[in-house]
Design an enzyme around this catalytic site. Structure first.
Site, PDB file in Angstrom:
ATOM      1  N   HIS A  13       0.842  -1.191   0.000  1.00  0.00           N
ATOM      2  CA  HIS A  13       0.000   0.000   0.000  1.00  0.00           C
ATOM      3  C   HIS A  13       0.883   1.248   0.000  1.00  0.00           C
ATOM      4  O   HIS A  13       2.055   1.193   0.344  1.00  0.00           O
ATOM      5  CB  HIS A  13      -0.826   0.094   1.294  1.00  0.00           C
ATOM      6  CG  HIS A  13      -1.565  -1.136   1.692  1.00  0.00           C
ATOM      7  ND1 HIS A  13      -2.947  -1.225   1.631  1.00  0.00           N
ATOM      8  CD2 HIS A  13      -1.147  -2.327   2.210  1.00  0.00           C
ATOM      9  CE1 HIS A  13      -3.337  -2.404   2.086  1.00  0.00           C
ATOM     10  NE2 HIS A  13      -2.260  -3.096   2.441  1.00  0.00           N
ATOM     11  N   TYR A  14       0.301   2.397  -0.317  1.00  0.00           N
ATOM     12  CA  TYR A  14       0.882   3.656   0.131  1.00  0.00           C
ATOM     13  C   TYR A  14       0.017   4.211   1.252  1.00  0.00           C
ATOM     14  O   TYR A  14      -1.178   3.897   1.353  1.00  0.00           O
ATOM     15  CB  TYR A  14       1.102   4.658  -0.991  1.00  0.00           C
ATOM     16  CG  TYR A  14      -0.100   5.167  -1.774  1.00  0.00           C
ATOM     17  CD1 TYR A  14      -1.284   5.597  -1.169  1.00  0.00           C
ATOM     18  CD2 TYR A  14      -0.027   5.295  -3.160  1.00  0.00           C
ATOM     19  CE1 TYR A  14      -2.340   6.099  -1.900  1.00  0.00           C
ATOM     20  CE2 TYR A  14      -1.072   5.800  -3.904  1.00  0.00           C
ATOM     21  CZ  TYR A  14      -2.232   6.201  -3.267  1.00  0.00           C
ATOM     22  OH  TYR A  14      -3.282   6.701  -4.000  1.00  0.00           O
ATOM     23  N   THR A  15       0.622   5.043   2.104  1.00  0.00           N
ATOM     24  CA  THR A  15      -0.124   5.563   3.251  1.00  0.00           C
ATOM     25  C   THR A  15      -1.164   6.595   2.833  1.00  0.00           C
ATOM     26  O   THR A  15      -2.209   6.715   3.471  1.00  0.00           O
ATOM     27  CB  THR A  15       0.827   6.194   4.275  1.00  0.00           C
ATOM     28  OG1 THR A  15       1.647   7.168   3.617  1.00  0.00           O
ATOM     29  CG2 THR A  15       1.718   5.125   4.912  1.00  0.00           C
TER      30      THR A  15
ATOM     31  N   GLU B 235       2.704  -0.879   4.516  1.00  0.00           N
ATOM     32  CA  GLU B 235       2.360   0.495   4.137  1.00  0.00           C
ATOM     33  C   GLU B 235       3.654   1.241   3.807  1.00  0.00           C
ATOM     34  O   GLU B 235       4.603   1.239   4.598  1.00  0.00           O
ATOM     35  CB  GLU B 235       1.628   1.205   5.274  1.00  0.00           C
ATOM     36  CG  GLU B 235       0.220   0.716   5.528  1.00  0.00           C
ATOM     37  CD  GLU B 235      -0.815   1.358   4.613  1.00  0.00           C
ATOM     38  OE1 GLU B 235      -0.433   2.221   3.787  1.00  0.00           O
ATOM     39  OE2 GLU B 235      -2.005   0.994   4.725  1.00  0.00           O
TER      40      GLU B 235
ATOM     41  N   HIS C  98      -2.741  -2.921  -3.204  1.00  0.00           N
ATOM     42  CA  HIS C  98      -4.092  -2.763  -2.659  1.00  0.00           C
ATOM     43  C   HIS C  98      -5.117  -2.611  -3.780  1.00  0.00           C
ATOM     44  O   HIS C  98      -6.239  -3.110  -3.702  1.00  0.00           O
ATOM     45  CB  HIS C  98      -4.115  -1.537  -1.737  1.00  0.00           C
ATOM     46  CG  HIS C  98      -5.254  -1.524  -0.783  1.00  0.00           C
ATOM     47  ND1 HIS C  98      -5.468  -0.485   0.091  1.00  0.00           N
ATOM     48  CD2 HIS C  98      -6.259  -2.412  -0.534  1.00  0.00           C
ATOM     49  CE1 HIS C  98      -6.551  -0.729   0.813  1.00  0.00           C
ATOM     50  NE2 HIS C  98      -7.041  -1.892   0.451  1.00  0.00           N
TER      51      HIS C  98
ATOM     52  N   ASP D  38      -3.724   2.459  -4.704  1.00  0.00           N
ATOM     53  CA  ASP D  38      -2.353   2.294  -4.224  1.00  0.00           C
ATOM     54  C   ASP D  38      -1.806   0.876  -4.457  1.00  0.00           C
ATOM     55  O   ASP D  38      -2.584  -0.071  -4.518  1.00  0.00           O
ATOM     56  CB  ASP D  38      -2.268   2.666  -2.738  1.00  0.00           C
ATOM     57  CG  ASP D  38      -3.235   1.906  -1.840  1.00  0.00           C
ATOM     58  OD1 ASP D  38      -4.419   1.804  -2.182  1.00  0.00           O
ATOM     59  OD2 ASP D  38      -2.804   1.427  -0.777  1.00  0.00           O
TER      60      ASP D  38
END
Length: 258
Positions: free
Chosen positions: A35-37, A100, A142, A152
């Site tokens: 994921h990215y945050t 993340e 994700h 993401d």
């Protein structure tokens, strides 16, 4: 909580940030989800994932400078995937380890991931894969498992760099010009065949024969991961050929790590 994280699972972890947001796994681990945050800072992301009312968490956070923070023990079910589907299974949280990666995401302009951060992501993935039997095609973003909700880690995430290091499943983007393509509003057997191919790879997509909004979202998610040169939700010849090549080269049940 007695099961709150007290020691790191990986030697790459530099600090612990325990969160109460976890539960018991219901399935064996067989996926790694990136994921990215999507927040303005690492501190903001860590803070929200430590709030019980947020009901969100992950196993690891990789900072922009390459630092690795662990929040949930790998033995536990972190809450990072939400409503999702892969290979007909909806409880992605139970079967996955979630990482993340600190990046403001699309809403923040999707800046490039720093090299030190990507190096740390590669090292962490390789370490996780050395301890869990996760097939190469189950190292996912994700957006792959929640294509109608998530973008993401995005089309600027260097999946090819991970693959070169032995992490994940990829093939070169097929360079095909012209030919038939499919887009929203189309219907019929060719669209049904496209949907069947995407579902066979793992995407949660009904095979209806109608190029509806969900089909567009899945094609866009596929492009974000595997055909990043153009992400438009249109299944052109290059997208379809890349998908075909992925299916033909899909790994067996051997671990991903080279």
């Amino acid at each position: 909580m007695s099961d709150l994280l007290s020691c790191a699972d990986s030697p790459l972890v530099q600090s612990l940030a325990p969160t109460p947001n976890f539960g018991a796994r219901r399935l064996p681990v067989d996926m790694l989800l990136l994921h990215y945050t999507g927040m303005e800072s690492a501190g903001a992301a860590l803070a929200i994932m430590q709030k019980p009312e947020a009901e969100v968490s992950c196993h690891y956070v990789v900072l922009e400078d390459g630092g690795v923070v662990q929040m949930v023990a790998e033995a536990h079910r972190a809450w990072h995937a939400g409503r999702a589907m892969w290979e007909g299974v909806s409880d992605i949280n139970s079967r996955s380890i979630g990482i993340e990666i600190v990046n403001p995401g699309h809403s923040g302009g999707l800046p490039p991931y720093p090299p030190a951060q990507i190096s740390a992501v590669v090292a962490l993935c390789r370490d996780i894969l050395s301890r869990h039997l996760i097939r190469a095609d189950r190292v996912l973003g994700h957006s792959d498992v929640a294509p109608d909700r998530k973008e993401d880690p995005g089309e600027r995430f260097p999946w090819d760099t991970l693959h070169e290091a032995g992490v994940g499943h990829m093939v070169p983007e097929a360079q095909v010009e012209g030919g038939r393509f499919f887009m929203p509003g189309d219907a019929g057997q060719p669209v049904e065949a496209l949907q069947a191919m995407l579902a066979l790879y793992g995407y949660g997509l009904p095979v209806s024969g109608a190029y509806d909004s969900m089909t567009e979202a899945v094609v866009r998610a596929f492009q974000r991961h595997f055909r990043r040169s153009r992400v438009d939700g249109v299944a052109d010849a290059g997208t379809i050929m890349t998908l075909r090549n992925l299916l033909l080269s899909r790994p067996g049940d051997a671990p991903v790590i080279a």
